[in-house]
Design an enzyme around this catalytic site. Structure first.
Site, PDB file in Angstrom:
ATOM      1  CB  VAL A 469     -21.119  -4.202  -7.175  1.00 17.85           C
ATOM      2  CG1 VAL A 469     -22.427  -4.597  -7.836  1.00 17.85           C
ATOM      3  CG2 VAL A 469     -21.294  -4.127  -5.661  1.00 17.85           C
ATOM      4  CB  ALA A 498     -16.697   3.690 -18.505  1.00 21.89           C
ATOM      5  CB  THR A 549     -19.588   4.190  -9.917  1.00 23.97           C
ATOM      6  OG1 THR A 549     -20.675   5.129 -10.011  1.00 23.97           O
ATOM      7  CG2 THR A 549     -19.222   3.732 -11.309  1.00 23.97           C
ATOM      8  CE  LYS A 573     -26.926   1.754  -1.318  1.00 19.85           C
ATOM      9  NZ  LYS A 573     -25.628   1.537  -0.691  1.00 19.85           N
ATOM     10  CD  GLU A 600     -35.865  -4.499  -5.363  1.00 21.52           C
ATOM     11  OE1 GLU A 600     -35.603  -4.081  -4.223  1.00 21.52           O
ATOM     12  OE2 GLU A 600     -37.031  -4.602  -5.812  1.00 21.52           O
ATOM     13  CG  LEU A 607     -32.621  -8.723   1.211  1.00 21.51           C
ATOM     14  CD1 LEU A 607     -32.856  -8.022   2.563  1.00 21.51           C
ATOM     15  CD2 LEU A 607     -32.982 -10.198   1.317  1.00 21.51           C
ATOM     16  N   GLY A 658     -16.546  -6.507   1.410  1.00 16.28           N
ATOM     17  CA  GLY A 658     -17.361  -5.907   0.345  1.00 16.28           C
ATOM     18  C   GLY A 658     -18.725  -5.436   0.808  1.00 16.28           C
ATOM     19  CD  GLU A 661     -22.120   2.439  -0.103  1.00 12.29           C
ATOM     20  OE1 GLU A 661     -22.056   3.027  -1.197  1.00 12.29           O
ATOM     21  OE2 GLU A 661     -22.707   1.351   0.027  1.00 12.29           O
ATOM     22  CE  LYS A 676     -28.398   0.572   1.761  1.00 14.10           C
ATOM     23  NZ  LYS A 676     -27.546  -0.227   2.619  1.00 14.10           N
TER      24      LYS A 676
END
Ligand SMILES: NC(=O)c1ccc[n+]([C@@H]2O[C@H](COP(=O)([O-])OP(=O)(O)OC[C@H]3O[C@@H](n4cnc5c(N)ncnc54)[C@H](O)[C@@H]3O)[C@@H](O)[C@H]2O)c1
Ligand SMILES: N[C@@H](CCO)C(=O)O
Length: 809
Positions: A469, A498, A549, A573, A600, A607, A658, A661, A676
């Site tokens: 990401v 970093a 991360t 998260k 978000e 989304l 991708g 996790e 989530k």
């Protein structure tokens, strides 16, 4: 007639004096030139005088070097025959200089008279040389500018000066030159006009000769919107009123010296500030034209460093007359110049800002004056805050405009800059406030942006994590830069990155296109704590920390970053699904500090899920039930399983694409979905902890306890036939497997369900997610969000959108 004044840098060398000649020659009509001493000479004369006073013979070497420097200029400017004539012109001044220095050295005393004589010698020398070089008639300012010693300084006798100057006007030809700074008293003894004296000479001449304009030629393009050494985007202000220029030059902006403006102002003579080294630049025009109401409310920001804030306080001050008079008299008696005064209506304290070097004299003077009250504990000993700065915003259009102070203090406050004292005069031309010197760069930056003095606003980005990401996000920063700047007036500057081992930080910005390679080549070793400390230490305005991360340690630094007024945007998260207390503290800190904490992408990747839920809650709606498929990975797995695509291979594919996790066991255990659902529940107003969520893992728990990911990937092959058999069975029944999340009546649950073709989850393709929200308002038909629920591109886009939201554009 035009009066042109050239400062020390403008006449600092033979080359510069040649530029002066070009400028003067280009001016049509009658002109009067005023010059300062050659750059640095006045300071050197004063220091030489002090050396002589202390009996140090090096004063004679200093003297010779001053003389040599002038001879060198003459040498460069004149042809051999002329040189002797010019040297003859300045010989009497040099002789006088030698005699005075010898006298000071012998007597070991530097009287005020000798000091005045010596310090004005630079202008006497430079003016004669330059007048000859540019072909101007030389006039000795000492004959026309008369002073009287009063209140500890030479004050110009305006009427007498005006009279003498109007007489000399009749003798003046097309081009005349007067030395700046020097004057004489009524006994015809040499005097000087003090700081900025040459500007003052020029203004006095302009007023007495009723000049069309006064041009101050210096080494900057004009008045800048802020100190350009601090704000690289500061630009030259085209027009100022006299009052605005006075306010700006009072603090920091050393373009002109405030008293200079007074004679020009009183006689409505326009002043131009021009750059000797860039004469074609338009410069700044100062005049008394009415301020256009459409102009910016704030014209410029000025700042002054190295000051101290001194506070006198105590209940013994309340309602007692004469306290301020005594305090200010004590300061005046000790020659302490007061830069700013602030007193609240409670009368409990008076704060003043003074030069940092005068702090201890000021303290002693005040404590002596109030020694009785201090002894009786009616007044406390003086407190001093050192290393402070004063910042002032200036603009005539601030008058009677509401909201300026609000906007000012809001922008400064939400960047964590503490304000120690505030002063605003009833003229509403200037709002000044006191901050710590270390915050000055940040304060100037945010104010410059807040009042649209800058063409665009700027976000300073610190990124942790340059994996799937994070690397896509860096692409976005590069590819969207131009569009954001042009269409949204927003510039995103990457100032820190970093990885798990190295970091790179650069206040002026890193190259987002190459930073990943740069990090390997030149990055310095780091831990997340050292990265955090450097971010806080850099203290840059509008900073945003972005977490790409999946690390718990990284999540653990959010609190201290938010405490330091750094916004946080995270794809990770862990923080929002940690203890409810920690999650709500992060949110509360962001609110208190006026910064943002956005996550978000924690649910549904790119989304919009959290924002619509927030909007429902804010509008007073109550969320009653949630049903969702929240795992892109698990949905991809159940949709991709087939005879040819067994479970173990599809897991590897989800990782390669991708979706998963970094460790896919986080998805397969149900943990990712638990996180989530917990976040959605909390954002919907429910107080839940992870332990409150009932969880059925996607694969049996014993598979998840294996010591390594490799061991797991090997062992999970055992489950290939189990999953394939289940899929076949369900397919024959017209059903599909889904890993669902549900919140109902405050209870949260995640696990596998079987759905038939009527169920809204049945057709959920690929790695898509779906979220159904039932609320008081959406009860019969739920609010529905559906689309890609995982993937580096959509997630990076979501993170980028959060970053832009921080800037509020
Ligand atoms: N992939 C998706 O679809 C998706 C969607 C939404 C959210 N997310 C979240 O985005 C985050 C990143 O996912 P990813 O797929 O890019 O993972 P990744 O493993 O590809 O990248 C994470 C990077 O973070 C680095 N890292 C680990 N500890 C660090 C530390 N202490 N300091 C600095 N860097 C550190 C790792 O070296 C790695 O380069 C995860 O939290 C994930 O849950 C991913
Ligand atoms: N691993 C997560 C990424 C998106 O949060 C998923 O598969 O849904």
């Amino acid at each position: 007639m035009q009066v042109l004044k050239f400062g020390g840098t403008s006449v600092g060398s033979a080359e510069n004096i040649q530029k002066v000649k070009e400028i003067v020659s280009s001016v049509q009509g009658q002109k009067v030139v005023v010059v300062s001493a050659v750059g640095g000479i006045t300071d050197r004369l004063i220091s030489m005088a002090r050396t002589a006073e202390s009996g140090d013979r090096t004063c004679f070497e200093n003297l010779q070097s001053i003389i040599d420097d002038h001879f060198e200029i003459i040498d460069k400017l004149f042809q051999p025959i002329e040189k002797d004539e010019v040297i003859k012109l300045i010989e009497p001044d040099i002789e006088e200089l030698k005699i005075i220095i010898k006298g000071v050295y012998l007597i070991r005393e530097l009287s005020r008279k000798s000091f005045e004589n010596l310090s004005g010698m630079g202008e006497r020398l430079s003016s004669k040389i330059i007048a000859r070089y540019i072909g101007a008639n030389w006039f000795d300012s000492r004959h026309y500018i008369k002073t009287n010693y009063e209140f500890g300084r030479n004050q110009v006798l305006i009427d007498e000066t005006q009279k003498l100057l109007s007489e000399v006007k009749l003798e003046m030809g097309n081009c005349s030159l007067f030395p700046g700074f020097i004057s004489s008293n009524q006994k015809s003894e040499n005097t000087t006009l003090g700081r900025g004296g040459s500007d003052y000479t020029a203004a006095l001449l302009a007023a007495a000769f009723d000049a069309d304009n006064l041009q101050i030629w210096t080494d900057v393009d004009g008045f800048m919107t802020a100190d350009p050494r601090v704000i690289s985007r500061a630009y030259c202000i085209d027009k100022l009123s006299y009052a605005e220029a006075m306010e700006l030059s009072h603090f920091g902006a050393k373009v002109i010296y405030p008293p200079t403006i007074i004679p020009a102002f009183q006689n409505s003579i326009p002043i131009w500030i021009k750059n000797t080294f860039n004469p074609s630049a338009p410069g700044t025009l100062i005049n008394n034209e009415k301020v256009d109401i459409k102009e910016r409310q704030i014209k410029g920001i000025s700042s002054i460093k190295e000051v101290s804030l001194l506070t006198l306080q105590g209940i013994g001050m309340v309602g007692v007359t004469g306290i301020s008079m005594r305090m200010f008299t004590a300061l005046a008696a000790n020659d302490v110049n007061i830069i700013l005064i602030s007193q609240a209506s409670s009368e409990n304290s008076i704060s003043v800002v003074i030069g940092g070097d005068q702090a201890s004299i000021a303290r002693e003077a005040i404590e002596y004056e109030f020694r009785r009250e201090i002894a009786q504990n009616h007044i406390s000993p003086v407190t001093i805050d050192d290393k402070m700065a004063v910042v002032a915003i200036v603009g005539e259009n601030m008058k009677h405009t509401t909201g300026i102070a609000g906007q000012l203090f809001n922008s400064v406050g939400k960047n964590g800059v503490n304000i120690y004292a505030i002063a605003q005069g009833a003229s509403e031309l200037n709002i000044s406030f006191v901050i710590k010197e270390k915050d000055i760069r940040k304060a100037l930056n945010v104010i410059h942006e807040a009042f649209f003095l800058s063409d665009y606003s700027r976000l300073n980005l610190f990124l942790a994590g340059k994996g799937t990401v994070g690397s896509k996000l860096l692409h976005k920063v590069v590819s969207q830069a131009r569009k954001l700047k042009e269409e949204n007036n927003l510039m995103i500057r990457l100032v820190g990155v970093a990885g798990s081992r190295n970091m790179l930080l650069e206040r002026e910005g890193l190259n987002a296109a190459t930073v990943i390679e740069d990090l390997d080549k030149i990055g310095e070793a780091c831990t997340i704590e050292s990265f955090r400390d450097r971010i806080i230490e850099m203290n840059v305005a509008n900073s945003v920390f972005v977490d790409c991360t999946a690390s718990e340690e990284v999540a653990s630094v959010y609190q201290s970053l938010l405490d330091a007024n750094v916004s946080v945007v995270t794809a990770n998260k862990i923080a929002s699904s940690s203890s409810y207390a920690a999650y709500s503290k992060l949110k509360a800190t962001a609110r208190e500090k006026g910064v943002k904490f956005f996550f978000e992408t924690n649910v549904g990747a790119g989304l919009p899920v959290i924002a619509p839920i927030n909007d429902l809650v804010k509008s007073g709606d109550k969320i009653e039930r949630l049903e969702a498929v929240l795992s892109g990975t698990l949905n991809f797995i159940v949709n991709t399983l087939s005879e040819e695509n067994p479970l173990s291979e599809v897991i590897a594919e989800a990782k390669a694409k991708g979706f998963s996790e970094p460790d896919p066991r986080v998805d397969l255990s149900g943990t990712d979905v638990v996180r989530k659902l917990l976040i959605l529940a909390r954002e919907s107003g429910y107080v839940l902890e992870q332990e409150d969520v009932e969880v059925e893992p996607f694969v049996p728990a014993e598979y998840l306890d294996l010591p390594s990911l490799d061991a797991f990937m090997d062992k999970v092959k055992d489950l290939n036939p189990v999953f394939e058999n289940q899929r076949k069975k369900l397919a024959s029944e017209g059903k599909r497997l889904r890993y669902a999340a549900r919140l109902s009546e405050g209870k949260a649950k995640v696990g596998l369900i079987e759905v038939d073709s009527k169920h809204p989850f049945y057709d959920l393709e690929g790695s898509n997610n779906i979220i159904l929200v039932w609320s008081e308002n959406y009860n019969e038909h739920p609010l529905q969000v559906k689309g890609y629920g995982a993937g580096a591109d959509v997630t990076a886009a979501g993170v980028f959108a959060d970053i832009i939201k921080v800037a509020n554009v």
